[in-house]
Scaffold this active site. Sequence first.
Site, PDB file in Angstrom:
ATOM      1  CB  THR A 268     -14.722   0.606   1.703  1.00  0.00           C
ATOM      2  OG1 THR A 268     -15.136   0.963  -0.001  1.00  0.00           O
ATOM      3  CG2 THR A 268     -14.501  -0.705   0.955  1.00  0.00           C
TER       4      THR A 268
ATOM      5  CG  ASN B 206      -7.995  -4.033  -3.696  1.00  0.00           C
ATOM      6  OD1 ASN B 206      -9.164  -3.766  -4.494  1.00  0.00           O
ATOM      7  ND2 ASN B 206      -7.298  -2.822  -2.901  1.00  0.00           N
TER       8      ASN B 206
ATOM      9  CB  ILE C  26     -18.067  -2.172  -1.677  1.00  0.00           C
ATOM     10  CG1 ILE C  26     -17.341  -3.171  -2.916  1.00  0.00           C
ATOM     11  CG2 ILE C  26     -16.910  -2.990  -0.083  1.00  0.00           C
ATOM     12  CD1 ILE C  26     -19.344  -4.816  -2.835  1.00  0.00           C
TER      13      ILE C  26
ATOM     14  CG  ASP D 239      -2.242   0.801   0.947  1.00  0.00           C
ATOM     15  OD1 ASP D 239      -3.245  -0.065   0.659  1.00  0.00           O
ATOM     16  OD2 ASP D 239      -2.129   2.641   0.934  1.00  0.00           O
TER      17      ASP D 239
ATOM     18  CE1 TYR E 167     -12.991   4.099  -9.128  1.00  0.00           C
ATOM     19  CE2 TYR E 167     -15.059   3.338  -9.863  1.00  0.00           C
ATOM     20  CZ  TYR E 167     -14.290   3.207  -9.058  1.00  0.00           C
ATOM     21  OH  TYR E 167     -14.341   2.172  -8.243  1.00  0.00           O
TER      22      TYR E 167
END
Length: 255
Positions: free
Chosen positions: A196, A91, A194, A38, A161
């Site tokens: 998050t 991801n 989702i 990350d 996006y």
Amino acid sequence: MAGIVEGKVALVTGAGSGIGRATALEFARQGARVVAADIVTESAVETARLIQAEGGEAASVHVDVTDEAAVAAMVEFTVSEYGRLDCAHNNAGILGPLSDIANYPREEYDRVMAVNVTGTWLCLQAEVRQMLTQEPPVGGHTIVNTASVAGLVTNHTIPAYTVSKHAVVGLTSSAAQSYGNQGIRVNAVCPGTIETAMSLPFRSESAAPSPTRIRQAIDRNGLPEDVATLVVWLSSSASSFITGTPVRVDGGALS
Ligand code: NAI
């Protein structure tokens, strides 16, 4: 009972939170040794710690997926830690602003493309280069890219996006065609909403205007674990005839 990716070595980017952390944990629960990568170093360290606390094997590495040298170093780190790379989950991603095209700031567009498109490209390229040097495991080497339902249909509130995730779907099928006969399967997951930090503007509890919300057949937000179990299954030999496929995990949002 052995896990579905027992003994494999898995690399997850964007592993410091959300979907990436859940996938890293699921890989470990299913028997893989995991490298959590990350841009926020401490968050990747924490993911590795969570895996170790459950008795799994994991290491962490800092990466900015837009930096080619850092991406190469991430793959080298994986091989130096665990000897090979069997499964990759590309991801890491960002949403960018909610804006129409006419008002979309150029620098924000560049940032979304850099992380979501170039970042996924660079990771996939480095992973394929490594995988081609290895004997494929049963079911093949696997790469799973995180696209989105916005990679399949339009969400006009997030145009850059949407463009970037369509590109991830294109990259997935292109790479799948190129490497299917060399023991590498490449698929994409297309999550809907989702739970998050990223999805806050699209969730039912959001105060954002209704055009940003998506109607779903299953009326709940998805959980990171809903995506994680799919990614790990696509990385297992159970899915050995599946490649080049964008798989929706969206509670029926596009049905
Ligand atoms: P998140 O924001 O919790 O996780 C994204 C992770 O990527 C963070 O840990 C962040 O530090 C990392 N990251 C960002 N830029 C990076 C870079 N340049 N290099 C390395 N790491 C970087 O968000 P979430 O929801 O877990 O997102 C994961 C993926 O899922 C993204 O690709 C996102 O586009 C995708 N997605 C998410 C959906 C949702 O509803 N949450 C729906 C569809 C797709």
